[in-house]
Design a protein around this motif. Structure first.
Motif, mmCIF file in Angstrom:
data_model
loop_
_atom_site.group_PDB
_atom_site.id
_atom_site.type_symbol
_atom_site.label_atom_id
_atom_site.label_comp_id
_atom_site.label_asym_id
_atom_site.label_seq_id
_atom_site.Cartn_x
_atom_site.Cartn_y
_atom_site.Cartn_z
ATOM 1 N N LEU A 616 -12.226 -8.506 -6.362
ATOM 2 C CA LEU A 616 -10.873 -8.768 -6.827
ATOM 3 C C LEU A 616 -9.931 -7.689 -6.316
ATOM 4 O O LEU A 616 -10.285 -6.511 -6.296
ATOM 5 C CB LEU A 616 -10.805 -8.804 -8.357
ATOM 6 C CG LEU A 616 -11.464 -9.968 -9.095
ATOM 7 C CD1 LEU A 616 -11.098 -9.913 -10.565
ATOM 8 C CD2 LEU A 616 -11.067 -11.300 -8.505
ATOM 9 N N LYS A 617 -8.736 -8.111 -5.938
ATOM 10 C CA LYS A 617 -7.685 -7.162 -5.564
ATOM 11 C C LYS A 617 -6.493 -7.399 -6.470
ATOM 12 O O LYS A 617 -6.011 -8.526 -6.608
ATOM 13 C CB LYS A 617 -7.267 -7.341 -4.105
ATOM 14 C CG LYS A 617 -6.167 -6.380 -3.681
ATOM 15 C CD LYS A 617 -5.719 -6.631 -2.250
ATOM 16 C CE LYS A 617 -4.589 -5.680 -1.872
ATOM 17 N NZ LYS A 617 -4.091 -5.937 -0.494
ATOM 18 N N MET A 618 -6.004 -6.333 -7.100
ATOM 19 C CA MET A 618 -4.890 -6.429 -8.026
ATOM 20 C C MET A 618 -3.684 -5.674 -7.483
ATOM 21 O O MET A 618 -3.829 -4.586 -6.918
ATOM 22 C CB MET A 618 -5.283 -5.872 -9.399
ATOM 23 C CG MET A 618 -6.211 -6.793 -10.175
ATOM 24 S SD MET A 618 -7.218 -5.964 -11.429
ATOM 25 C CE MET A 618 -8.774 -5.787 -10.571
ATOM 26 N N GLU A 619 -2.514 -6.252 -7.647
ATOM 27 C CA GLU A 619 -1.274 -5.612 -7.198
ATOM 28 C C GLU A 619 -0.160 -5.935 -8.182
ATOM 29 O O GLU A 619 -0.147 -7.007 -8.803
ATOM 30 C CB GLU A 619 -0.904 -6.068 -5.791
ATOM 31 C CG GLU A 619 -0.802 -7.570 -5.618
ATOM 32 C CD GLU A 619 -0.521 -7.962 -4.187
ATOM 33 O OE1 GLU A 619 0.274 -7.278 -3.534
ATOM 34 O OE2 GLU A 619 -1.102 -8.964 -3.719
ATOM 35 N N LEU A 620 0.759 -5.008 -8.310
ATOM 36 C CA LEU A 620 1.849 -5.165 -9.270
ATOM 37 C C LEU A 620 2.970 -6.022 -8.689
ATOM 38 O O LEU A 620 3.316 -5.906 -7.513
ATOM 39 C CB LEU A 620 2.400 -3.794 -9.662
ATOM 40 C CG LEU A 620 1.512 -2.951 -10.579
ATOM 41 C CD1 LEU A 620 2.074 -1.555 -10.715
ATOM 42 C CD2 LEU A 620 1.375 -3.594 -11.947
ATOM 43 N N GLN A 646 -10.799 -12.090 -3.209
ATOM 44 C CA GLN A 646 -10.783 -11.962 -1.759
ATOM 45 C C GLN A 646 -11.781 -12.881 -1.075
ATOM 46 O O GLN A 646 -11.687 -13.098 0.131
ATOM 47 C CB GLN A 646 -11.050 -10.500 -1.373
ATOM 48 C CG GLN A 646 -9.943 -9.560 -1.841
ATOM 49 C CD GLN A 646 -10.228 -8.108 -1.536
ATOM 50 O OE1 GLN A 646 -11.212 -7.555 -2.008
ATOM 51 N NE2 GLN A 646 -9.369 -7.488 -0.747
ATOM 52 N N ARG A 647 -12.710 -13.440 -1.826
ATOM 53 C CA ARG A 647 -13.687 -14.351 -1.228
ATOM 54 C C ARG A 647 -13.207 -15.798 -1.310
ATOM 55 O O ARG A 647 -13.226 -16.518 -0.327
ATOM 56 C CB ARG A 647 -15.041 -14.203 -1.925
ATOM 57 C CG ARG A 647 -16.132 -15.135 -1.384
ATOM 58 C CD ARG A 647 -17.463 -14.863 -2.068
ATOM 59 N NE ARG A 647 -17.352 -14.963 -3.517
ATOM 60 C CZ ARG A 647 -17.444 -16.124 -4.190
ATOM 61 N NH1 ARG A 647 -17.641 -17.256 -3.544
ATOM 62 N NH2 ARG A 647 -17.351 -16.135 -5.508
ATOM 63 N N THR A 648 -12.759 -16.220 -2.497
ATOM 64 C CA THR A 648 -12.337 -17.611 -2.677
ATOM 65 C C THR A 648 -10.834 -17.807 -2.482
ATOM 66 O O THR A 648 -10.375 -18.946 -2.413
ATOM 67 C CB THR A 648 -12.698 -18.087 -4.090
ATOM 68 O OG1 THR A 648 -11.946 -17.329 -5.058
ATOM 69 C CG2 THR A 648 -14.182 -17.912 -4.363
#
Length: 1091
Positions: A616-620, A646-648
């Motif tokens: 998982l990649k999280m960004e504000l 990032q995979r799906t």
């Protein structure tokens, strides 16, 4: 227990919990956010004002109220005192005088005493309890004055003081005076006589305040290290300091035992603001549950005190409430200090704290004096102690705090004399280590830790000695660091020739003064360093570089603000995107503070995701940063977290509350990973997983002003996302029509919207297609839906979902009807826009054929019932499949499409959706028991009234034409009387009537031609105005480019000029429209009079 050694049980005194409230000054974040004070105090009364409704105030009365918000100054010793004699400022000594001295008085009398500090994170709990710098809190003042009083007592009495310090985090107890951590924490046991106690907790005997001060420093250091290792904030743990105070009266052969419990509770953030509102895992975090359970205990005890029947007090529901059993409703004199923020942005949390404290003041305790007979062996031992020179130091013994006598089982318990005799060696070793550290601080450059909790900042020191030294988690490193994202060998520090450099290893994260570095970088005195995800350190240079700097300004917020600025995020830049003058407003400032606060949390969550291989990649993101409502006003902004697998490539948008709750749960899972436990959890319990959901992509504004003039709109409008960038293009028609659905022509255009007042009005919203959706370009397997609401429609209507099509054709039309157009509705059309929201669907669409046939048959019956007047549908004339797609949600693998099937939508007899139903509501809402037949009769009555009004208008028009013909006839008669014989007058009169009628007929096509040409002009006029409004709305949300520093002011100025020009153009066009309408109206009146 030996009854021979106990005196007769004393009668308990019934005491209510003493409650005090204290309001602190504004924090720097609150100042930066432009916060306003919503708290006022007078005597024992505290009043809080609702910032959204200033006239709405709530008043609370407590035993004590301390105003520490303003009216103070710092004296020469650094202590905050009143600025003038009239100031009502309450300092640390004032608080201690009331609460601390009360605790000491109870302890000297032989009562157990407890002080609880409650409030949200950052409200000042720890400041009141521990203090900061020269401003000592309640705990150090209590300890210091206790030993001062002991020194002044008579010689035939002996006093024994032991000190213990523990932390409760995630339902685990950690001994803060033990150098090693026991896996799983210490166990809480229960004794039939003593109640709950902590097994194996160390209690250290102390002979003076200096020893307690050293123990508190030691406990704080262990707490800081544990906080770093576990990657948790100290605000999420409860800290309990217990002082066992025993008085031995040799001449009376008695002892009095008092347990002083000082509890700094975890931050009490409301679940809505920093908990888990709307989260499927809302009950996941045991940290929040401990405070919830404490509240349940207090509520149960408060109910019991008011005479309500309480069957069960849930002490056993958490570790915290077990240990506080005697403090709440038991054998203790208890006080609670509620720390609150004065800021309007903390209104909800502050109000929750005040309500919590109000419940606590109703709790009643049954305190008794803890007196016992002195045993024979103890008598001999104490006689020997009186002959000794009391010069021993510190040692450790098992203890059982928060029990009624704090002694626990006595098997194999060492004597007090034995403990004192063994203490000196350990104290000497500790003294040597402290002395050595102080000498190294004066000699070597070093790193100071910086923590979110000011109490834990500067506790850890890492020295950079001559040569090169590695830093990281490996035990072989010269500098051993623990923390999230720190590798075994993370970086190297080199101290050569009076210069210190830092070099990251491989791809390890190292940030210096907010900027990530990848190569060797020289450090300067007071440089800020962040290692890994968020381990912050302040570099202290060589002694020759140091001065009299104020290190306190380099706090945790300083680090994060610097990091945000380096990443291009600032309040001014956020404000420039939606403020006309480019300056940030109060709402933007508050959002910026939230953004900065969440930045390190997001970095930590990403690191945990990486180490746990969650992908998982999280960004504000800032929700509504460049969005406006239907009137064009800026929407309330809030920080959200965009989560991407990032995979799906699935995407979720988490609210601030949901993200914080999920991060708590991530920390618990990550700690299991660090402890070597099984980290596998079921998918539904995984904080890193969520089912696929619809994602809001952007909004399009279609201004409805032409509809107020019965003109058709055909628009291609951009969907703008939260950043103000184009997400897709919407093709839409909005057409005025007849009740039967026939589009109005140019001859139906009106020049004054008020001509529609009180009349029936029908129009259709036809969504044609969506073009160029970025969401679909990124992944062809995705889908989209659109939704909108108009005027007082209670629910959002959604189009059918479309999957796997790049430029999907929607082609859905809904007809709306107002039976009696109100003034508010006409104003709405002239000043508001229809907002169409674009939603992104994700996951593989799946709906079984059997389910589809069932839903199809249900929808067919549903539509037939609607057309028969027995139900309600969305629009007549729709295909069954289209209505099925709109009203019934599809089952998908991970994604539920949006549905608008609402049973209480009002419709006309033709099946059109009713809007502008306020007048109808005043009649229909008088009772929900009105039958369907009554509703149909009411609608028929409305329709008959409309038809009657139409007939009245026709009759009025015919009457005017009749008067016109009569006047023409009279003129003709008077002009022909002198030239025609009387017998021809009747024929001539008839001819005059025919002549007048024939004169009227040629004017009718001329008038129709005039109205048609004018309608065409108005249509072009309003279409151009809509295009201009759309262009300037987009320009308003477009930030100036940042590439060239010299060009930016110029571009910003040009953008401002264009915005002003847009406002001027729109007002000019508005005035032009009114002028044209007035001219046409006067022209018609002139034509009528001339005829």
């Amino acid at each position: 227990m030996n009854n021979g050694n106990m005196m007769k049980m004393p009668t308990p005194s019934i005491d209510s919990v003493k409650v005090a409230v204290r309001v602190r000054p504004f924090s720097q974040r609150e100042k930066n956010s432009g916060s306003k004070c919503v708290i006022s105090m007078h005597s024992r009364t505290t009043m809080i004002q609702d910032p959204k409704n200033p006239e709405h105030r709530k008043t609370f009365t407590f035993d004590l109220a301390y105003w520490s918000h303003n009216g103070f100054q710092m004296d020469k010793d650094g202590v905050f005192i009143s600025a003038d004699p009239n100031s009502k400022f309450a300092g640390q000594r004032d608080v201690f005088h009331d609460l601390g001295r009360g605790i000491l008085d109870s302890a000297w009398q032989g009562y157990n005493a407890t002080l609880l500090a409650y409030g949200q994170t950052g409200s000042g709990k720890s400041y009141s309890m521990i203090g900061f710098g020269a401003n000592k809190g309640i705990i150090p003042n209590v300890c210091e004055e206790l030993f001062q009083a002991i020194e002044n007592r008579v010689s035939n009495e002996e006093y024994q003081v032991t000190f213990s310090m523990l932390e409760i985090y995630n339902e685990q107890v950690r001994d803060l005076l033990a150098r090693t951590k026991k896996p799983g924490g210490l166990k809480v046991r229960e004794d039939q006589q003593l109640g709950f106690y902590v097994e194996g907790l160390k209690s250290v005997p102390c002979e003076n305040y200096a020893q307690i001060e050293r123990l508190m420093e030691q406990g704080t250091k262990i707490r800081t290290t544990a906080s770093t290792n576990m990657n948790v904030s100290s605000s999420r743990s409860h800290m309990v300091i217990t002082i066992q105070f025993k008085q031995v009266f040799l001449h009376r052969q008695l002892t009095q035992q008092s347990s002083i419990n000082l509890v700094d509770l975890a931050g009490s953030e409301r679940q809505k603001s920093s908990g888990s509102e709307g989260d499927r895992l809302r009950e996941g975090s045991r940290v929040n549950l401990s405070l919830t359970n404490l509240g349940n205990v207090i509520s149960a005890l408060a109910d019991a005190a008011t005479g309500k029947k309480v069957l069960h007090v849930p002490y056993r529901d958490s570790v915290l409430t077990k240990l506080l059993q005697s403090a709440l409703g038991g054998n203790s004199r208890t006080a609670l200090i509620a720390a609150i923020s004065p800021a309007d942005i903390c209104y909800e949390e502050t109000l929750s704290t005040l309500r919590y404290a109000e419940r606590a003041k109703n709790v009643r305790n049954k305190a008794v004096v803890n007196t016992s007979r002195l045993r024979r062996e103890s008598r001999a031992e104490n006689s020997k102690l009186l002959l000794r020179c009391g010069n021993s130091r510190i040692t450790e013994q098992p203890a059982y705090p928060l029990a009624e006598h704090g002694l626990g089982p006595r098997a194999n318990q060492p004597t007090w004399a034995h403990l004192l005799e063994q203490a000196q060696k350990e104290w000497q070793q500790h003294y040597v280590a402290v002395t050595q550290e102080r000498e190294m601080v004066k000699t070597f450059p070093h790193l100071l830790n910086v923590n979110e909790d000011p109490q834990l900042t500067g506790v850890l020191k890492y020295f950079i000695q001559a040569g090169s030294c590695d830093a990281g988690q490996a035990a072989a490193n010269a500098i051993i660091l623990q923390g999230l994202g720190i590798s075994d060998k993370h970086a190297s520090f080199t101290n050569l020739d009076g210069k210190v450099t830092v070099t990251p290893h491989s791809k390890c994260k190292v940030v210096v003064n907010g900027v990530p570095i990848t190569a060797s970088t020289r450090l300067q005195h007071l440089d800020r360093i962040i290692l890994g995800s968020n381990s912050a350190y302040l570099y202290i240079g060589f002694p020759s570089e140091r001065g009299s700097e104020d290190l306190s300004r380099f706090d945790y917020d300083f680090f994060q603000l610097e990091r945000a600025a380096a990443e291009g995020v600032s309040a001014d830049k956020l404000g420039a995107r939606n403020s006309r003058d480019g300056n940030a407003g109060s709402s933007v400032l508050a959002v910026f503070q939230d953004y900065v606060k969440l930045m390190p949390l997001v970095a930590e969550a990403n690191q945990m995701s990486e180490e746990l291989q969650k992908e998982l990649k999280m960004e504000l993101k800032v929700k509504n940063l460049a969005s406006s409502d239907s009137r064009g006003y800026d929407l309330q902004k809030e920080v959200t977290v965009k989560v991407t697998n990032q995979r799906t490539h699935e995407v979720w948008m988490w609210s601030k509350a949901k993200f914080i709750n999920r991060k708590f749960l991530m920390e618990e899972l990550y700690q299991r990973f660090l402890d070597g436990e099984d980290r596998h959890v079921a998918q539904e319990d995984d904080p890193f997983w969520d089912p696929a959901e619809a994602v809001h992509l952007g909004s399009a504004h279609i201004w409805l002003q032409p509809l107020a003039y019965c003109m058709t709109l055909e628009e291609q409008v951009e969907f703008l996302n939260c950043d103000g960038l184009e997400e897709a293009v919407l093709h839409i028609h909005i057409t005025p029509c007849s009740p039967a659905g026939q589009a109005c022509g140019e001859e139906d255009v009106i020049t004054d919207p008020w001509e529609l007042l009180g009349k029936r009005m029908d129009f259709q919203i036809y969504i044609v297609r969506c073009l160029g959706a970025q969401w679909l370009k990124q992944n062809a397997e995705r889908g989209i839906q659109m939704g909108y609401r108009i005027y007082d429609l209670p629910y959002t209507l959604y189009t059918k979902p479309v999957w796997k099509v790049m430029n999907p054709q929607i082609e859905e039309s809904v007809q709306f009807t107002t039976l009696n157009a109100s003034q508010d509705f006409l104003n709405y059309l002239q000043t508001n826009a229809l907002i169409v929201d674009l939603w992104g669907l994700q996951g593989t669409m799946f709906i079984s054929s059997s389910a589809w046939h069932i839903l199809y048959s249900i929808s067919c019956r549903y539509i037939q019932g609607c057309r028969g007047g027995r139900g309600r549908c969305l629009a007549s004339g729709w295909k069954t499949e289209a209505l099925l797609s709109l009203c019934l949600p599809h089952t998908t693998e991970g994604c539920t499409e949006l549905s608008c099937c609402r049973p209480d939508l009002r419709v006309t007899g033709e099946g059109h959706i009713l809007v502008d139903t306020k007048k109808m509501s005043t009649v229909m809402d008088t009772g929900q028991t009105i039958s369907t037949q009554s509703s149909e009769l009411y609608l028929k009555l409305i329709k008959l009234e409309q038809e009657m009004e139409l007939l009245r208008n026709i009759n009025r028009t015919l009457r005017e034409e009749n008067m016109f013909l009569r006047e023409s006839l009279e003129k003709t008669r008077s002009s022909q009387q002198a030239h025609k014989p009387p017998n021809t007058l009747k024929i001539t009169g008839r001819a005059a009537q025919l002549s007048a009628a024939s004169e009227m007929n040629p004017q009718c096509p001329w008038r129709a031609s005039y109205d048609g040409e004018f309608a065409k002009a108005l249509k072009v006029f309003y279409q151009s105005m809509n295009v201009a409004r759309g262009q300037f709305l987009k320009l308003r949300h477009c930030p100036p480019p940042e590439d060239d520093q010299m060009l930016r002011p110029f571009v910003h100025q040009q953008s401002q000029m264009l915005r002003d020009f847009g406002d001027l153009l729109e007002s000019s066009l508005w005035k032009l429209k009114n002028d044209v309408a007035l001219i046409v109206k006067k022209k018609r009146e002139c034509l009528l009079h001339s005829k």
